[in-house]
Design an enzyme around this catalytic site. Structure first.
Site: not given
Ligand code: NAD
Ligand code: UDP
Length: 329
Positions: A78, A108, A148, A178, A189
């Protein structure tokens, strides 16, 4: 002991690639799946030489076929960065809905245990602080972030339905912000944005007045929490994140101090529906999994800053991803 076979969707992304490393380290046979929409093959290049790693370039919103046994599925595919999911809203909805449905159907069919990656965004702009798993959230379904947030809320609902109706062995984690190596410097981000700006000598862009808070978790801590949750027998959602909360403005100060740079702050408008506060209540993770984060923000930021600094400087200047879309997306 029989070798476990694990499917990780989103394997070429930030978290997915770290999960691949962890399950390889545990001696599993790992199948990574990704359509590379926001991911990068560089994140998993080092795994291709291993006999216990396979990669499928596949969109999980389409039927998923995996020959042979499968023990675990970790569904992490995602877009995760706000600027990514605002650019590809329909693909974001589809991967949370259709992609999750396909993964559950596969679990499943294979009698596999499945863990799905939900998010603190299910709490929206939270009115309860810190956020406990019992809080239902404050989400605007028709706002820009709704694509989202609602996809992830649907993901949780359909996962519980497969658990109660089909007896699928499910786990749900709600991940809070994270960070760490392998994030894309230009994914928009906050943390990679600020570090990229410092490295390029640009002003740091703070949205709003910077009083909004987040609680940042270092990736190794998160992966440990996810692993423990998968190995547990708990089916309801569990928050995984670091409760050490900080305002965005203070966060920029920490990054400037760490880097030794003197960039200025440039204030920009706050994005629509940007949550004002966010901090996980991790009582459940502590009690059920014996888990809590171990890596302080100071340590985690240093490792992450050094990682980005070590990249070739042309990486610091890469433009954000442009997405190719069609009417179905
Ligand atoms: P990311 O964008 O680095 O990784 C997501 C990966 O999913 C990418 O490699 C992308 O190509 C792949 N992808 C997207 N749509 C796809 C599809 N239809 N089929 C196959 N692959 C697909 O993001 P991330 O930070 O590694 O996040 C990974 C997961 O963790 C996500 O589900 C995200 O919602 C969840 N998550 C992450 C954070 C964070 O802080 N990083 C926070 C909350 C939730
Ligand atoms: N943010 C910011 N400057 C940037 C990018 C993000 O001030 O260049 C802020 C954003 O508005 C949010 C927080 O940083 O309040 C975290 O944003 P991020 O996009 O990392 O993830 P979110 O927690 O909002 O999903």
């Amino acid at each position: 002991m029989e070798q476990k076979r694990v499917l990780i969707t989103g394997a070429a992304g930030f978290l997915g690639s770290h999960l691949c490393d962890r399950f390889i380290k545990e001696g599993c046979s790992v199948i990574g799946m990704d359509n590379l929409i926001t991911g990068d093959m560089d994140n998993i290049q080092h795994l291709f030489k291993l006999p216990n790693f396979e990669f499928y370039n596949h969109d999980v919103t389409k039927f998923i076929h995996i020959p042979g046994q499968l023990d675990h599925i970790l569904h992490f595919a995602s877009p995760a960065s706000p600027i990514d999911y605002l650019k590809i809203p329909i693909q974001t909805l589809k991967v949370g809905a259709l992609g999750t449905h396909n993964c559950l159907g596969l679990a499943k069919a294979k009698n596999a245990r499945i863990l799905v990656a939900s998010t603190s965004e299910v709490y929206g702009d939270p009115l309860v602080h810190p956020q406990t798993e019992e809080y239902w959230g404050n989400v605007n379904p028709v706002g820009p972030r709704g694509v989202y947030d609602e996809a992830k809320r649907y993901m949780e609902s359909i996962t519980m339905a497969y658990h109660t109706f089909h007896n699928v062995d499910t786990r749900i984690t709600r991940i809070f912000n994270t960070y760490g190596p392998r994030m894309r410097l230009n994914d928009g981000r906050a943390l990679p944005a600020f570090i990229g700006q410092v490295l390029r000598g640009e002003d740091l862009t703070v949205y709003g007045d910077g009083s909004q808070t987040r609680s940042f978790c270092y990736v190794d801590d998160l992966i440990e929490g996810i692993y423990r949750l998968l190995m547990s027998d708990y089916n309801l959602p569990v928050n995984i994140g670091n409760p050490d909360e900080i305002s965005l403005l203070q966060f920029t100060e920490e990054i400037l101090e760490l880097s030794g740079h003197t960039s200025k702050i440039s204030f920009k408008p706050l994005p629509v529906d940007d949550p004002k506060q966010r901090r996980p209540d991790i009582t459940k993770a502590k009690q059920l999994l014996g888990w809590e984060p171990k890596i302080s923000r100071k340590e985690g930021l240093k490792i992450t800053f050094d990682y980005f600094k070590s990249l070739p400087p042309d990486e610091w200047h890469k433009q954000p991803k442009e997405f190719i879309s069609n009417k179905a997306d």
